[in-house]
Design an enzyme around this catalytic site. Structure first.
Site, PDB file in Angstrom:
ATOM      1  N   LYS A 166       0.863  -1.191  -0.046  1.00 36.02           N
ATOM      2  CA  LYS A 166      -0.043  -0.242   0.163  1.00 36.02           C
ATOM      3  C   LYS A 166       0.939   1.230  -0.107  1.00 36.02           C
ATOM      4  O   LYS A 166       0.674   2.186  -0.784  1.00 36.02           O
ATOM      5  CB  LYS A 166      -0.880  -0.074   1.199  1.00 36.02           C
ATOM      6  CG  LYS A 166      -1.630   1.244   1.478  1.00 36.02           C
ATOM      7  CD  LYS A 166      -2.690   1.571   0.723  1.00 36.02           C
ATOM      8  CE  LYS A 166      -3.365   3.019   1.063  1.00 36.02           C
ATOM      9  NZ  LYS A 166      -4.554   3.146   0.201  1.00 36.02           N
ATOM     10  N   LYS A 189      -0.390  11.502   5.003  1.00 34.96           N
ATOM     11  CA  LYS A 189      -0.303  10.242   5.880  1.00 34.96           C
ATOM     12  C   LYS A 189       0.715   9.205   5.254  1.00 34.96           C
ATOM     13  O   LYS A 189       1.536   8.748   5.823  1.00 34.96           O
ATOM     14  CB  LYS A 189      -1.579   9.900   6.445  1.00 34.96           C
ATOM     15  CG  LYS A 189      -1.541   8.616   7.205  1.00 34.96           C
ATOM     16  CD  LYS A 189      -3.033   8.177   7.491  1.00 34.96           C
ATOM     17  CE  LYS A 189      -2.885   6.666   7.907  1.00 34.96           C
ATOM     18  NZ  LYS A 189      -4.066   5.890   7.962  1.00 34.96           N
TER      19      LYS A 189
HETATM   20  P1  NAD Z   1     -12.476   7.915   9.515  1.00 38.02           P
HETATM   21  O1  NAD Z   1     -11.894   8.840  10.456  1.00 38.02           O
HETATM   22  O2  NAD Z   1     -13.757   8.297   8.644  1.00 38.02           O
HETATM   23  O3  NAD Z   1     -13.001   6.676  10.275  1.00 38.02           O
HETATM   24  C1  NAD Z   1     -12.284   6.107  11.314  1.00 38.02           C
HETATM   25  C2  NAD Z   1     -13.461   5.750  12.554  1.00 38.02           C
HETATM   26  O4  NAD Z   1     -12.830   4.868  13.331  1.00 38.02           O
HETATM   27  C3  NAD Z   1     -13.848   6.849  13.107  1.00 38.02           C
HETATM   28  O5  NAD Z   1     -15.194   7.010  12.846  1.00 38.02           O
HETATM   29  C4  NAD Z   1     -13.306   6.740  14.466  1.00 38.02           C
HETATM   30  O6  NAD Z   1     -14.584   7.103  15.434  1.00 38.02           O
HETATM   31  C5  NAD Z   1     -13.376   5.519  14.626  1.00 38.02           C
HETATM   32  N1  NAD Z   1     -12.380   5.195  15.705  1.00 38.02           N
HETATM   33  C6  NAD Z   1     -11.305   5.787  16.146  1.00 38.02           C
HETATM   34  N2  NAD Z   1     -10.843   4.878  17.258  1.00 38.02           N
HETATM   35  C7  NAD Z   1     -11.518   3.903  17.376  1.00 38.02           C
HETATM   36  C8  NAD Z   1     -11.503   2.768  18.311  1.00 38.02           C
HETATM   37  N3  NAD Z   1     -10.530   2.717  19.259  1.00 38.02           N
HETATM   38  N4  NAD Z   1     -12.745   1.872  18.400  1.00 38.02           N
HETATM   39  C9  NAD Z   1     -13.532   1.873  17.453  1.00 38.02           C
HETATM   40  N5  NAD Z   1     -13.536   3.037  16.443  1.00 38.02           N
HETATM   41  C10 NAD Z   1     -12.734   3.821  16.506  1.00 38.02           C
HETATM   42  O7  NAD Z   1     -11.408   7.437   8.334  1.00 38.02           O
HETATM   43  P2  NAD Z   1     -11.531   6.803   7.173  1.00 38.02           P
HETATM   44  O8  NAD Z   1     -11.473   7.610   6.064  1.00 38.02           O
HETATM   45  O9  NAD Z   1     -12.818   5.780   7.063  1.00 38.02           O
HETATM   46  O10 NAD Z   1     -10.179   5.730   7.140  1.00 38.02           O
HETATM   47  C11 NAD Z   1      -9.849   4.644   7.954  1.00 38.02           C
HETATM   48  C12 NAD Z   1      -8.395   4.062   7.363  1.00 38.02           C
HETATM   49  O11 NAD Z   1      -8.581   3.666   5.692  1.00 38.02           O
HETATM   50  C13 NAD Z   1      -7.442   4.719   7.424  1.00 38.02           C
HETATM   51  O12 NAD Z   1      -6.478   4.079   8.003  1.00 38.02           O
HETATM   52  C14 NAD Z   1      -7.282   5.612   6.166  1.00 38.02           C
HETATM   53  O13 NAD Z   1      -6.036   5.689   5.941  1.00 38.02           O
HETATM   54  C15 NAD Z   1      -7.556   4.313   5.265  1.00 38.02           C
HETATM   55  N6  NAD Z   1      -8.061   4.920   3.826  1.00 38.02           N
HETATM   56  C16 NAD Z   1      -9.052   5.752   3.536  1.00 38.02           C
HETATM   57  C17 NAD Z   1      -9.346   6.159   2.367  1.00 38.02           C
HETATM   58  C18 NAD Z   1     -10.123   7.099   1.999  1.00 38.02           C
HETATM   59  O14 NAD Z   1     -10.315   7.566   0.953  1.00 38.02           O
HETATM   60  N7  NAD Z   1     -11.027   7.783   3.113  1.00 38.02           N
HETATM   61  C19 NAD Z   1      -8.745   5.331   1.275  1.00 38.02           C
HETATM   62  C20 NAD Z   1      -7.859   4.191   1.520  1.00 38.02           C
HETATM   63  C21 NAD Z   1      -7.535   4.046   2.859  1.00 38.02           C
END
Ligand code: NAD
Length: 292
Positions: free
Chosen positions: A170, A245
């Site tokens: 990734k 990030k």
């Molecule tokens: P986001 O912030 O929308 O969602 C993360 C969620 O995790 C939040 O709702 C938060 O409240 C929750 N959370 C945090 N700590 C927690 C815990 N201890 N227990 C339960 N819930 C908890 O982020 P996202 O956009 O959904 O991204 C999630 C992951 O996916 C990240 O690592 C990001 O880098 C990766 N990602 C995101 C994208 C994108 O386009 N958004 C694309 C590929 C990968």
């Protein structure tokens, strides 16, 4: 079909991913620390547990989708590995550093669990459409068990190797992406200054050796690719803060592995300046504005 699936982290990515599991007929027990996320998930048919440990109880597969490696390790250390049935498969789909991913595998193995790191690409749109690419790291037996579930959320599922290999793939991919977006943006800015039309440069480069995804799918100038974020004032898409990030993760990995990634390092600096000047929420192709 798997018994219950637990899904921890129901944010922008986690919610549509978990929703696709519900649509496929699975019972999904979810938990997020944000009450608003839980509320939205309940509307999508996800059973909300009172905590992560309760969500994993009785589940056959546990999927986490959290912001970073520190939170993933805190989650794995919070008692969920002890609350789960021995042999449960833990899949972490968050994008995190390779070292934390390997530590998560070790914690799971010590507790008698199977595990996979399986970060994704494809963004929120891909998550909603069930069209993500999964890059998985872990034992073949864990991958084989995970595959039918991952296929409900993704279109392409690649087993990249042992523990941490998914995260390695990734960040290497996204390092290419960050560097190539800067390269394409520099070329458009240079072309503009030389009096070349954007369409002419696109027509040539998109069918020549400069061809790449940053040009042909995510073209950083409006016009040549009508669906690229440049046509909607750089609304993400893939936010610059997330690109930063991933570039910082690539540099952390390069430092610990002793790899010289000079352009990756420079790309991280360029995105750091862009995000620090208040553009973290803009699509990462907006970097052309800073270059211009
Ligand atoms: P986001 O912030 O929308 O969602 C993360 C969620 O995790 C939040 O709702 C938060 O409240 C929750 N959370 C945090 N700590 C927690 C815990 N201890 N227990 C339960 N819930 C908890 O982020 P996202 O956009 O959904 O991204 C999630 C992951 O996916 C990240 O690592 C990001 O880098 C990766 N990602 C995101 C994208 C994108 O386009 N958004 C694309 C590929 C990968």
């Amino acid at each position: 079909m798997a018994r219950d699936i637990a899904f921890i982290g129901l944010g922008n990515m986690g919610l549509p991913m978990a929703s696709n599991l519900v649509k496929a007929g699975h019972t999904v027990q979810g938990f997020d620390v944000s009450p608003a996320a839980n509320e939205a998930a309940a509307k999508a048919g996800i059973k909300i547990a009172s905590g992560a440990a309760e969500a994993v109880r009785g589940a056959e597969i546990v999927i986490s989708m959290l912001p970073n490696g520190k939170l993933v390790l805190e989650l794995y250390g919070s008692g969920i590995l002890q609350a789960a049935v021995p042999g449960t498969l833990f899949i972490d789909s968050s994008t995190i550093d390779v070292t934390s991913a390997r530590t998560a595998h070790e914690l799971a193995a010590t507790a008698g669990m199977a595990s996979l790191d399986a970060p994704v690409s494809g963004g929120v749109g891909g998550a909603a459409a069930g069209a993500l690419t999964f890059m998985a790291g872990g034992e073949t037996s864990a991958f084989t068990r995970a595959r039918p579930i991952l296929e409900l959320m993704g279109q392409k599922i690649v087993h990249c190797g042992l523990a941490g290999a998914g995260q390695a793939a990734k960040i290497c991919n996204n390092m290419i992406l960050g560097i190539s977006m800067i390269a394409v943006s520099e070329a458009f800015v240079l072309g503009e200054k030389l009096g070349l039309s954007e369409q002419a440069l696109f027509d040539v480069a998109s069918t020549s050796s400069g061809q790449c995804w940053s040009l042909t799918t995510y073209c950083p100038v409006p016009g040549p690719v009508p669906t690229s974020p440049a046509n909607r004032d750089y609304k993400p898409g893939f936010a610059a803060a997330l690109m930063l990030k991933d570039l910082l993760l690539s540099q952390e990995a390069a430092a610990s592995a002793g790899a010289d990634t000079a352009l990756g390092k420079h790309a991280a600096e360029i995105y750091q300046n862009f995000v620090s000047s208040g553009h973290g929420g803009m699509d990462f192709s907006g970097i052309i504005k800073a270059i211009r």
